[in-house]
Each structure stands twice: as C-alpha cells, then as structure tokens.
Design a protein around this motif. Structure first.
Motif, short mmCIF file in Angstrom:
data_model
loop_
_atom_site.label_atom_id
_atom_site.label_comp_id
_atom_site.label_asym_id
_atom_site.label_seq_id
_atom_site.Cartn_x
_atom_site.Cartn_y
_atom_site.Cartn_z
N LEU A 58 -34.39 -82.10 25.88
CA LEU A 58 -33.88 -81.81 24.53
C LEU A 58 -35.02 -81.78 23.52
O LEU A 58 -35.08 -80.91 22.65
N PHE A 59 -35.94 -82.74 23.65
CA PHE A 59 -37.08 -82.78 22.73
C PHE A 59 -38.00 -81.58 22.95
O PHE A 59 -38.43 -80.94 21.99
N ALA A 60 -38.27 -81.27 24.22
CA ALA A 60 -39.18 -80.15 24.54
C ALA A 60 -38.63 -78.84 24.00
O ALA A 60 -39.35 -78.01 23.44
N GLN A 61 -37.33 -78.69 24.13
CA GLN A 61 -36.65 -77.49 23.63
C GLN A 61 -36.90 -77.31 22.12
O GLN A 61 -37.19 -76.22 21.65
N GLU A 62 -36.78 -78.41 21.38
CA GLU A 62 -37.00 -78.36 19.93
C GLU A 62 -38.46 -78.09 19.59
O GLU A 62 -38.76 -77.35 18.65
N VAL A 63 -39.37 -78.70 20.36
CA VAL A 63 -40.82 -78.50 20.11
C VAL A 63 -41.18 -77.04 20.35
O VAL A 63 -41.95 -76.45 19.59
N LYS A 64 -40.59 -76.44 21.37
CA LYS A 64 -40.88 -75.02 21.66
C LYS A 64 -40.27 -74.12 20.59
O LYS A 64 -40.86 -73.14 20.18
N ARG A 65 -39.09 -74.47 20.14
CA ARG A 65 -38.39 -73.66 19.13
C ARG A 65 -39.11 -73.71 17.79
O ARG A 65 -39.21 -72.73 17.08
N LYS A 66 -39.64 -74.91 17.46
CA LYS A 66 -40.28 -75.10 16.16
C LYS A 66 -41.54 -75.97 16.35
O LYS A 66 -41.47 -77.19 16.20
N PRO A 67 -42.66 -75.37 16.69
CA PRO A 67 -43.85 -76.16 17.02
C PRO A 67 -44.32 -77.10 15.91
O PRO A 67 -44.92 -78.14 16.18
N ASP A 68 -44.03 -76.77 14.64
CA ASP A 68 -44.47 -77.66 13.55
C ASP A 68 -43.33 -78.58 13.09
O ASP A 68 -43.24 -78.93 11.92
N LEU A 69 -42.52 -78.98 14.03
CA LEU A 69 -41.36 -79.82 13.68
C LEU A 69 -41.77 -81.25 13.33
O LEU A 69 -42.92 -81.66 13.54
N VAL A 70 -40.78 -82.00 12.84
CA VAL A 70 -41.00 -83.41 12.52
C VAL A 70 -40.16 -84.23 13.51
O VAL A 70 -38.93 -84.12 13.55
N LEU A 71 -40.87 -85.04 14.29
CA LEU A 71 -40.21 -85.87 15.31
C LEU A 71 -39.93 -87.26 14.74
O LEU A 71 -40.79 -87.83 14.06
N GLY A 72 -38.78 -87.80 15.06
CA GLY A 72 -38.48 -89.19 14.72
C GLY A 72 -38.56 -89.98 16.02
O GLY A 72 -37.87 -89.66 16.98
N LEU A 73 -39.44 -90.98 16.06
CA LEU A 73 -39.70 -91.66 17.33
C LEU A 73 -39.28 -93.14 17.30
O LEU A 73 -39.20 -93.74 16.23
N ALA A 74 -39.05 -93.67 18.49
CA ALA A 74 -38.56 -95.04 18.63
C ALA A 74 -39.44 -95.80 19.61
O ALA A 74 -40.16 -95.20 20.41
N THR A 75 -39.33 -97.11 19.57
CA THR A 75 -40.05 -97.95 20.53
C THR A 75 -39.04 -98.71 21.39
O THR A 75 -37.91 -98.26 21.52
N GLY A 76 -39.44 -99.83 21.97
CA GLY A 76 -38.54 -100.55 22.86
C GLY A 76 -38.70 -100.03 24.28
O GLY A 76 -39.48 -99.09 24.52
N GLY A 77 -37.96 -100.61 25.20
CA GLY A 77 -38.08 -100.22 26.60
C GLY A 77 -37.45 -98.86 26.89
O GLY A 77 -37.92 -98.10 27.75
N THR A 78 -36.40 -98.52 26.16
CA THR A 78 -35.60 -97.34 26.50
C THR A 78 -36.36 -96.01 26.50
O THR A 78 -36.23 -95.25 27.47
N PRO A 79 -37.14 -95.67 25.46
CA PRO A 79 -37.72 -94.33 25.46
C PRO A 79 -38.99 -94.15 26.31
O PRO A 79 -39.52 -93.03 26.37
N VAL A 80 -39.45 -95.20 26.98
CA VAL A 80 -40.70 -95.10 27.75
C VAL A 80 -40.63 -93.96 28.78
O VAL A 80 -41.56 -93.16 28.90
N GLY A 81 -39.53 -93.88 29.50
CA GLY A 81 -39.38 -92.83 30.53
C GLY A 81 -39.36 -91.44 29.93
O GLY A 81 -39.90 -90.48 30.51
N MET A 82 -38.75 -91.30 28.78
CA MET A 82 -38.73 -90.01 28.09
C MET A 82 -40.14 -89.61 27.68
O MET A 82 -40.56 -88.47 27.83
N TYR A 83 -40.90 -90.59 27.15
CA TYR A 83 -42.28 -90.30 26.76
C TYR A 83 -43.10 -89.90 28.00
O TYR A 83 -43.92 -88.98 27.94
N GLU A 84 -42.88 -90.59 29.11
CA GLU A 84 -43.61 -90.24 30.34
C GLU A 84 -43.33 -88.80 30.75
O GLU A 84 -44.22 -88.07 31.17
#
Ligand SMILES: O=P(O)(O)OC[C@H]1O[C@](O)(CO)[C@@H](O)[C@@H]1O
Length: 255
Positions: free
Chosen positions: A22-48
């Motif tokens: 879902l994130f990659a799709q948005e980055v491709k659609r709008k390369p200069d987009l603004v990402l809202g990011l999170a920490t904690g254990g949950t998003p580690v796999g998504m970042y990988e």
C-alpha cells in the motif's frame, strides 16, 4: 465499523507485506508525497519489506518527506532508545530519503510547547500527510494518544499510562528508564492524513482491535475515533482478529 476497510491476513509477515504494498503504491503514484511514520514493534516488518523493494525493485523515496508520530520527552536524538535512532536503524539509513526531509519531534527541546506548535506547522506547510501508518496499543492508543485523548487534540506533550510504560520497557534496560512523557501528534493531526493504514498483529491486540472496530467512537479508545475518517485501512492478522464478530469478519476482505 463505518467506512473502515478491514483486511484479514494470516500473520505478521503477510500483514507487513500487504502494508508495504500500500505504501509503495502511494510512493510510485506521488514520489514527492508526505509519509506519516510510526515506531514500536509492529511496523518493523513493513519497513523491512520497503527496504527490500528499494534494494531490489528500485522503489525510491528520494523526493519523499516524512513525519513521525511521536518521540519520548527527555531523550536526545542520539539516545539509543529515541525514536530518531529507531527510524535511522529500521528505515532511513537503508533507503534513499533525504535526511533533512525526515521529521521527528524533538523530545529534548528546551521549549516543548513551542516544539509542538512548530511540528504542527511543519506538517501543514508540507501540505499534510498523504499516508499515515499506525500501530495500536493494547489500551487502544494510537501514536501516544492515550485513553481520554480528544478528537480535536493536536501535537502536544502527553503523559504515558503505566500500561504503556510497562509495554515499552522491553526496549529499555529497566522500566525505570522509560520516559513518562512524550511529544505526540494528536488525534486531529492523525485524522488530517489523507490515508491511514493501521496494523495489528498478535493476540494481545485482539481486544483493542475489537473495541476500535465494533465499539462506539470514544476518546476512551482513541483508535475508535478513526471511524470518523473516510479512508482507513486496518490490516489485522488472525490472532489480532480473534475477538471480532462474525458480522465484522464477513465484511472484511481476505488477501
Ligand atoms: O507496535 P507495538 O510495539 O505493539 O506498539 C503499539 C503502539 O505502541 C507504541 O509503541 C507506543 O507505546 C506505538 O508507537 C505503537 O503504535
């Protein structure tokens, strides 16, 4: 559960892959987009997975800007447990984002109130967040918006609850080292994002997931306030979905 789109997946890995898509799709659609990011254990796999896509598929973040949800009060950026350090390790150092366009509140700012106002303004000046990833606390918190956070809250200094301090002690040497306050985007800041993707994995999140999707909208369960947004995707694995009703499951999409 109003407009919330629910995706049911098997486990953590599938959740991470679907979220990264879902994130990659948005980055491709709008390369200069603004990402809202999170920490904690949950998003580690998504970042990988995003790092893998950057390395092997040429996914580029070179024009993107990012804003993180929160930071601990009292920790400087170099502190091993600061969310700045977390983001460097888990994402920024391994992709091609411009360092000056990665934003995280300064938990060590002299004037924290001014820092909160500056952060809100920086988000607005960047044109708002295009896509925001969220985890969920076992008490239903999003970012560090603990139960009781109002729907109109903006970036501010928040007091962490004992359950959050305890849950986050796993990242510190001892529970005494966990800061008791944080700077966090507010609920209104989060609701200002154009698209929201919330990830939940594991049985410990099952009650919070149920309260978020099936309960009434209430500040007592901050994640339930997401029901008022019109573009929220919740990706839940089987253990985290285990308390959902048959009706909710019936409405969900399986990947
Ligand atoms: O992903 P975890 O580590 O389960 O944490 C859930 C939520 O709690 C926090 O770590 C804050 O306590 C959030 O950043 C996160 O979304």
């Amino acid at each position: 559960m109003s407009n919330v789109k629910l995706l049911l997946v098997e486990g953590y890995q599938e959740m991470s892959k679907v979220a990264a898509q879902l994130f990659a799709q948005e980055v491709k659609r709008k390369p200069d987009l603004v990402l809202g990011l999170a920490t904690g254990g949950t998003p580690v796999g998504m970042y990988e997975e995003l790092i893998r896509m950057h390395r092997t598929e040429g996914l580029s973040f070179s024009q993107a800007t990012s804003f993180n949800l929160d930071e601990y009060v009292g920790l400087d950026a170099q502190h091993p447990q600061s969310y700045r350090t977390y983001m460097q390790e888990h994402l920024f150092a391994q992709i091609d984002m411009a360092a000056e366009r990665t934003n995280i509140p300064r938990g060590d700012a002299q004037d924290l109130e001014q820092e909160c106002a500056r952060y809100e303004q920086a988000i607005a000046e960047a044109g708002g967040i295009d896509i925001q990833v969220l985890g969920i606390g076992t008490n239903g918190h999003i970012g560090f918006n603990e139960p009781g956070s109002s729907a109109s809250s903006k970036t501010r200094v928040v007091q962490l609850t004992p359950s959050t301090i305890e849950a986050n002690a796993r990242f510190f040497e001892s529970v005494e080292e966990v800061p008791t306050q944080a700077v966090s985007m507010g609920i209104a800041t989060i609701l200002g994002a154009k698209k929201i993707v919330l990830l939940a994995s594991g049985e410990a999140k099952a009650q919070a997931v149920r309260d978020m999707l099936e309960g009434e909208m209430t500040p007592d369960v901050p994640a339930s306030l997401l029901q008022m947004h019109d573009d929220v995707t919740v990706i839940v694995d089987a253990p985290a979905a285990s308390l959902l009703s048959a009706v909710t499951i019936g409405r969900a999409k399986t990947e």
